[in-house]
Design a protein around this motif. Structure first.
Motif, short mmCIF file in Angstrom:
data_model
loop_
_atom_site.label_atom_id
_atom_site.label_comp_id
_atom_site.label_asym_id
_atom_site.label_seq_id
_atom_site.Cartn_x
_atom_site.Cartn_y
_atom_site.Cartn_z
N PRO A 95 2.16 0.09 6.06
CA PRO A 95 1.49 -0.28 4.81
C PRO A 95 1.31 -1.79 4.69
O PRO A 95 2.19 -2.56 5.08
N GLU A 147 0.85 -1.19 0.00
CA GLU A 147 0.00 0.00 0.00
C GLU A 147 0.88 1.24 0.00
O GLU A 147 1.98 1.22 0.57
N LYS A 148 0.36 2.33 -0.55
CA LYS A 148 1.13 3.59 -0.51
C LYS A 148 0.27 4.67 0.16
O LYS A 148 -0.97 4.62 0.08
N HIS A 149 0.97 5.61 0.74
CA HIS A 149 0.32 6.83 1.23
C HIS A 149 -0.74 6.54 2.29
O HIS A 149 -1.76 7.21 2.33
N VAL A 150 -0.52 5.55 3.10
CA VAL A 150 -1.44 5.34 4.22
C VAL A 150 -0.70 5.72 5.50
O VAL A 150 0.51 5.51 5.59
N SER A 151 -1.40 6.28 6.43
CA SER A 151 -0.75 6.80 7.62
C SER A 151 -0.62 5.72 8.69
O SER A 151 -0.95 5.92 9.84
#
Lengths: 247, 247
Positions: A220, A213-217
């Motif tokens: 990932p 996953e990308k750009h998850v806070s």
DNA sequence: ACAAAAGTGTTCCTCTTACACCCATGA
DNA sequence: TCATGGGTGTAAGAGGAACACTTTTGT
């Protein structure tokens, strides 16, 4: 000789299920009034009359492709709704006028379709005036469309246990959590994440990718793909030995 | 405006399943020719056109009651057979003449019914010219009736796992072996008798009677009845936790 | 006496269940 | 540094699978 009904029109109505990562949704459209008698805001399932020389699956494909812009959707027939009073007189008049036909009775066949709810599809359906609504928040559809919807959900629940159709609603690469959320949404149950992973990985139906996953806070998650080759009927027979869940 | 099909006739065809203690059977009838063009020996499923103001379930009840003389049968819709070419031109002419109607297309809806195959029923169906044939020995039905039959069997297999409909095909009082034979026949599998009994008795769905089989040349088996109260949805939810047999 | 199906227990092993903490990332 | 969801292991118990002999009846 009794009166045999021959002047029937047959329609299909499609329940198009999609999954946004959290909720199970269905695509609704607004009744196109073209008629001052009707409120343009009433919601319905996408549907159509069958044409001459068209099978029902063909009609269902046409409807679901029209609503989503997508070809080759997974489509499954559910039930037929044949109550002569399912369409009241006013509705019948509207239908005849709207389609430019003349018929005494409209019988409809329910289908469900499974789609991947991505941005492109969302844009397309928005342009078409479609609405993706959480399945458990849908109410007040026209005619017997609520019945068609809940019937479709029941059938989906059974089908999903027997074949890997769940993946039709996930992106090509997905996380374990997405699959879990989907099953939880479809059945309205909670699943233990650890046990789910164990079972899932040992079944061999997931192919690990090296993507995340990308750009998850948060940490990932790894993305997986469906391993189509991991299906066989030998397992089914084994399962059947413990015949019948009512035992 | 495209051509919408409105001049359709809708029929129902019923697959009536019965169990004789050993084999799963279906009731077939002979095509009533009234027409030199057709061979009176051709076999088909019992069926009929729907009438005006009749729902499909009503039509299916009418057909199955006509064929068996029994009311309140367990009836379940299976699929719709809508291929425009499922009825060829000659068949269509025959149908129109036979029913005294005029139609361009016949779409049929499949149903299955479950019956107890007792002597009274056998006599009735014999008088009506019906034939009980082992399901795995049926072949050569007219039109697409073979498809309707195999579809019905598939649906029955799934349904029987989710509800106690199997008992619809057994006498009120039955032996454990009869139930086992029935499940073996429906699924085409073998079941271990000892384990089956254990599971069956621990499930609580059987009520013991104090009656025994009579006039059998071996140790007589005890008769049991169905305990309808032994069903609950709590169990189903539990089963669903192990979601999906493909896992 | 014989044939034919009923009925009965145990062991092994797999699969289900319940449960709590550290990790990697974006904000 | 904090909030958020990702990812991991183990122990106890239930349930499934495999398997052989005695019993009861009719002939």
């Amino acid at each position: 000789m009794v009166n045999v009904q021959t002047n029937s029109a047959i329609s299909v109505d499609c329940v198009i299920f999609g999954f946004d990562g959290v909720n199970l949704k269905a695509l609704l459209v607004r009744r196109r009034a073209s008629d001052p008698l009707y409120d343009d805001n009433e919601l319905k399932l996408p549907g159509a009359m069958i044409r001459e020389n068209e099978t029902l699956p063909e009609a269902a494909s046409r409807v679901s492709e029209g609503a989503t812009g997508l070809k080759d959707l997974y489509l499954k027939q559910t039930s037929i709704f044949s109550d002569p009073s399912r369409v009241d007189e006013a509705e019948l008049k509207w239908i005849c006028r709207y389609h430019g036909i003349n018929t005494d009775r409209v019988v409809t066949v329910g289908y469900y379709a499974l789609v991947k709810l991505d941005q492109g599809l969302l844009r397309h359906t928005l342009r078409m005036g479609g609405l993706w609504v959480n399945v458990d928040e849908i109410h007040g559809l026209i005619m017997d469309h609520m019945d068609i919807l809940s019937d479709a959900l029941t059938v989906l629940q059974k089908d999903i246990l027997w074949s890997p159709i769940a993946f039709q609603m996930l992106p090509k690469k997905f996380t374990v959590r997405q699959l879990q959320n989907l099953l939880e949404a479809v059945f309205g149950i909670e699943i233990d994440n650890r046990n789910f992973r164990k079972k899932l990985f040992s079944s061999g139906i997931l192919l690990e990718t090296d993507e995340m996953e990308k750009h998850v806070s948060h940490k990932p998650a790894r993305l997986y793909m469906l391993n189509k080759s991991a299906f066989g009927k030998k397992e089914l027979t084994k399962k059947l030995h413990f015949v019948a869940s009512w035992l």
